[in-house]
Scaffold this motif. Structure first.
Motif, short mmCIF file in Angstrom:
data_model
loop_
_atom_site.label_atom_id
_atom_site.label_comp_id
_atom_site.label_asym_id
_atom_site.label_seq_id
_atom_site.Cartn_x
_atom_site.Cartn_y
_atom_site.Cartn_z
N CYS A 13 16.57 8.29 -5.71
CA CYS A 13 16.31 9.60 -5.10
C CYS A 13 15.73 9.36 -3.71
N THR A 14 16.35 9.91 -2.68
CA THR A 14 15.93 9.64 -1.31
C THR A 14 14.92 10.65 -0.78
N GLU A 15 14.53 11.61 -1.59
CA GLU A 15 13.49 12.55 -1.24
C GLU A 15 12.23 12.19 -2.03
N PRO A 16 11.08 12.08 -1.36
CA PRO A 16 9.84 11.79 -2.10
C PRO A 16 9.56 12.87 -3.15
N ARG A 50 4.01 8.59 0.21
CA ARG A 50 3.55 7.43 0.99
C ARG A 50 4.47 6.22 0.84
N ARG A 51 5.40 6.28 -0.11
CA ARG A 51 6.38 5.22 -0.39
C ARG A 51 5.73 3.91 -0.85
N ASP A 52 4.57 4.02 -1.49
CA ASP A 52 3.92 2.82 -2.01
C ASP A 52 3.89 2.79 -3.54
N ARG A 53 4.57 3.76 -4.15
CA ARG A 53 4.66 3.83 -5.61
C ARG A 53 6.08 4.20 -6.01
N ILE A 54 6.51 3.61 -7.11
CA ILE A 54 7.88 3.83 -7.60
C ILE A 54 7.79 4.20 -9.08
N LYS A 55 8.57 5.19 -9.47
CA LYS A 55 8.74 5.51 -10.89
C LYS A 55 10.21 5.34 -11.22
N ALA A 56 10.46 4.79 -12.39
CA ALA A 56 11.82 4.59 -12.88
C ALA A 56 11.95 5.26 -14.24
N TYR A 68 6.23 2.66 -13.99
CA TYR A 68 5.48 3.03 -12.81
C TYR A 68 5.08 1.73 -12.11
N ARG A 69 5.36 1.66 -10.82
CA ARG A 69 5.01 0.45 -10.06
C ARG A 69 4.22 0.85 -8.82
N GLY A 74 2.31 -2.83 1.74
CA GLY A 74 3.53 -2.32 2.34
C GLY A 74 4.10 -1.11 1.62
N THR A 75 5.30 -0.75 2.05
CA THR A 75 6.01 0.39 1.49
C THR A 75 7.47 0.03 1.30
N VAL A 76 8.17 0.87 0.56
CA VAL A 76 9.61 0.69 0.40
C VAL A 76 10.34 1.60 1.38
#
Length: 117
Positions: A13-16, A50-56, A68-69, A74-76
């Protein structure tokens, strides 16, 4: 990353998204925004503002799994989708590179190898 079966479709998903969303909220995003069915066996990736957390989110036999990561540094990168879509489709190699911080834009432009003489 997670031992996904070969050929598993991966949607980024490209939208936060709001990371207060859990199973139900993310399932709603998959259905309404991405236009996909959450139980088709695909992996769905989401990033916070903030692009520093990812959920799958992934459907396994018998139920949904949510990973959850949190990135320690840094950021993705959020790639720009073609057309007016809200997601991009990536493969497992691109997923590993994306989490490691490699730009997906540069990874799609592979240099040709030199011809054998």
């Amino acid at each position: 990353m997670m031992g996904l079966p070969s050929g598993t479709p991966i949607y980024l998903c490209t939208e936060p998204v709001d990371f207060r969303n859990g199973f139900d909220g993310l399932t709603g995003i998959v259905t309404a925004t991405l236009g996909q069915n959450v139980i088709d066996g695909s992996l769905f990736l989401f990033v916070n503002r903030r692009r520093d957390r990812i959920k799958a989110l992934w459907w396994e036999t018998g139920g949904l799994t949510l990973w959850y990561r949190r990135l320690e540094q840094g950021t993705v990168e959020l790639p720009r989708p073609k057309d007016d879509k809200t997601h991009v489709t990536i493969d497992s190699v691109e997923l590993a590179m994306w989490i490691a911080g490699v730009s997906l834009k540069s990874s799609r432009h592979r240099r040709k190898r030199m011809a054998a003489v």
